[in-house]
Design an enzyme around this catalytic site. Structure first.
Site, PDB file in Angstrom:
ATOM      1  N   ARG A   1       0.888  -1.061  -0.035  1.00 33.29           N
ATOM      2  CA  ARG A   1       0.084  -0.133   0.025  1.00 33.29           C
ATOM      3  C   ARG A   1       0.945   1.231  -0.101  1.00 33.29           C
ATOM      4  O   ARG A   1       1.859   1.332   0.677  1.00 33.29           O
ATOM      5  CB  ARG A   1      -1.001  -0.031   1.362  1.00 33.29           C
ATOM      6  CG  ARG A   1      -1.938  -0.984   1.234  1.00 33.29           C
ATOM      7  CD  ARG A   1      -2.985  -0.549  -0.037  1.00 33.29           C
ATOM      8  NE  ARG A   1      -3.986  -1.470  -0.155  1.00 33.29           N
ATOM      9  CZ  ARG A   1      -4.327  -2.439  -0.882  1.00 33.29           C
ATOM     10  NH1 ARG A   1      -3.442  -2.882  -1.561  1.00 33.29           N
ATOM     11  NH2 ARG A   1      -5.487  -3.242  -0.997  1.00 33.29           N
TER      12      ARG A   1
ATOM     13  N   GLU B   1      -3.643   7.630  -6.315  1.00 35.23           N
ATOM     14  CA  GLU B   1      -3.924   6.547  -7.474  1.00 35.23           C
ATOM     15  C   GLU B   1      -5.232   6.941  -8.060  1.00 35.23           C
ATOM     16  O   GLU B   1      -6.065   7.353  -7.341  1.00 35.23           O
ATOM     17  CB  GLU B   1      -4.085   5.087  -6.889  1.00 35.23           C
ATOM     18  CG  GLU B   1      -2.689   4.775  -6.367  1.00 35.23           C
ATOM     19  CD  GLU B   1      -2.597   3.293  -5.899  1.00 35.23           C
ATOM     20  OE1 GLU B   1      -3.666   2.669  -5.692  1.00 35.23           O
ATOM     21  OE2 GLU B   1      -1.480   2.721  -5.683  1.00 35.23           O
TER      22      GLU B   1
ATOM     23  N   HIS C   1      -0.082  -0.110  -9.925  1.00 35.71           N
ATOM     24  CA  HIS C   1      -1.107  -1.114  -8.833  1.00 35.71           C
ATOM     25  C   HIS C   1      -1.502  -2.339  -9.718  1.00 35.71           C
ATOM     26  O   HIS C   1      -2.798  -2.350  -9.529  1.00 35.71           O
ATOM     27  CB  HIS C   1      -1.924  -0.038  -8.267  1.00 35.71           C
ATOM     28  CG  HIS C   1      -2.371  -0.732  -7.203  1.00 35.71           C
ATOM     29  ND1 HIS C   1      -3.087  -0.122  -5.978  1.00 35.71           N
ATOM     30  CD2 HIS C   1      -2.561  -1.993  -6.536  1.00 35.71           C
ATOM     31  CE1 HIS C   1      -3.634  -0.966  -5.073  1.00 35.71           C
ATOM     32  NE2 HIS C   1      -3.332  -2.085  -5.409  1.00 35.71           N
TER      33      HIS C   1
END
Length: 330
Positions: free
Chosen positions: A234, A263, A283
């Site tokens: 994370r 993000e 990601h």
């Protein structure tokens, strides 16, 4: 029997999951990932469930959508969902433990190897017509890997990296020394000890109030100048400003980053992307076809099971908050 109604916030959830839901539910897609679009879609269709990936499911969404009963996360981390607000409104939040462990562990290993082998600089030399401009690889055999978090993903990374000859240590307050020893891993009792010891550091911890910016300027200063940092967990675990400065000043050899504090990531959001000793990905560590199919299927099954009134078992993330408030559905 009336059909359930489910809203998707992200179109990247694979058709396998959508088709399972369509057997018992009508499905709808939010026009965008923003709060207003999600609220509009849920309210318009009186949806009982949301299937989300990285989109923020906020207190305002729970306050504005009284029809909601379930929010299903596409993976294991639920830091994008306001768990307290969900519990206050009697909404169950479900995740998928271990759903993408194989894919994320392989992506982590790829980043470690690419950094150690100076893969991107060598690739740029070839593309720029400078084949003699070869960066010096760093052999990993005999080096030390420090895992922060030793859940499903951390265990798989340990197994893979031990296979190429690395010594593996891990810091996890919830895993016993015996359990780590059984996996061939040394339990390290403090973050400082592990960061000073390691040649490679890989993060595999959840993001919460205790772990936010657990790797900041003081922690980065404990690391060797030759060390590598990889984060496929994370973004909020690392203070990105502090990381940028140590990388730019040469006080850390390199970093591999799949997750960012904001993000979806764009270059203007962080100066980290301007550094030559950073490898970045959007990601996507768990986004292999196999890695995405399993959570799509399990998530769809979890939504239907919960809406039928069946017990969600270990996937119910906010059980403690629901019980404390007396809002846990029977």
């Amino acid at each position: 029997m009336s059909r359930f109604r489910v809203v998707f916030t992200n179109p990247t959830i694979l058709p396998e999951g959508v088709e399972i839901l369509k057997q018992e539910a009508d499905v709808f897609w939010s026009e965008g990932p923003d709060e207003a679009s999600i609220i509009r879609c849920v309210r318009e269709h009186k949806a009982q469930a949301i299937f989300t990936r990285v989109e923020l499911i906020t207190r305002t969404i729970f306050q504005s959508c009284p029809s909601l009963k379930v929010v299903q996360e596409h993976g294991i981390g639920c830091d994008n969902i306001d768990l307290s607000a969900a519990a206050e409104h009697g909404v169950m939040v479900l995740n998928i433990p271990g759903g993408t462990a194989v894919a994320v562990s392989e992506h982590t290993v790829m980043m470690i190897l690419a950094l150690a082998q100076s893969l991107l600089p060598q690739d740029r030399c070839v593309r720029d017509g400078k084949p003699g401009c070869v960066a010096t690889p760093v052999p990993l055999e005999g080096k030390r890997l420090f895992l922060i978090g030793f859940g499903n993903i951390g265990r798989k990374v340990a197994q893979k990296m031990a296979g190429i000859g690395m010594t593996v240590g891990a810091y996890d307050q919830y895993i016993t020394q015996d359990a780590m020893a059984a996996a061939g891993v040394t339990k390290i009792e403090s973050l400082e000890e592990g960061l000073r010891w390691a040649d490679v550091v890989s993060l595999h911890a959840p993001l919460n109030e205790e772990t936010k910016h657990m790797i900041g300027a003081p922690q980065l200063a404990w690391m060797k100048r030759s060390a590598l940092l990889v984060n496929c967990s994370r973004g909020g675990l690392v203070d990105e400003t502090a990381l940028y400065h140590v990388l730019r000043e040469g006080n850390l050899a390199g970093a591999g980053i799949d997750v960012f504090a904001r993000e979806p990531i764009v270059a203007e959001d962080t100066p980290l992307l301007s550094l030559p000793n950073v490898i970045a990905s959007p990601h996507c560590a768990g986004a292999s076809l196999e890695g995405r199919a399993r959570p799509a299927i399990l998530g769809a099954q979890g939504i239907l099971s919960a809406l039928r009134g069946e017990s969600p078992g270990a996937s119910l993330v906010n059980r403690a908050q629901l019980r404390a408030l007396g809002t846990l559905p029977v």
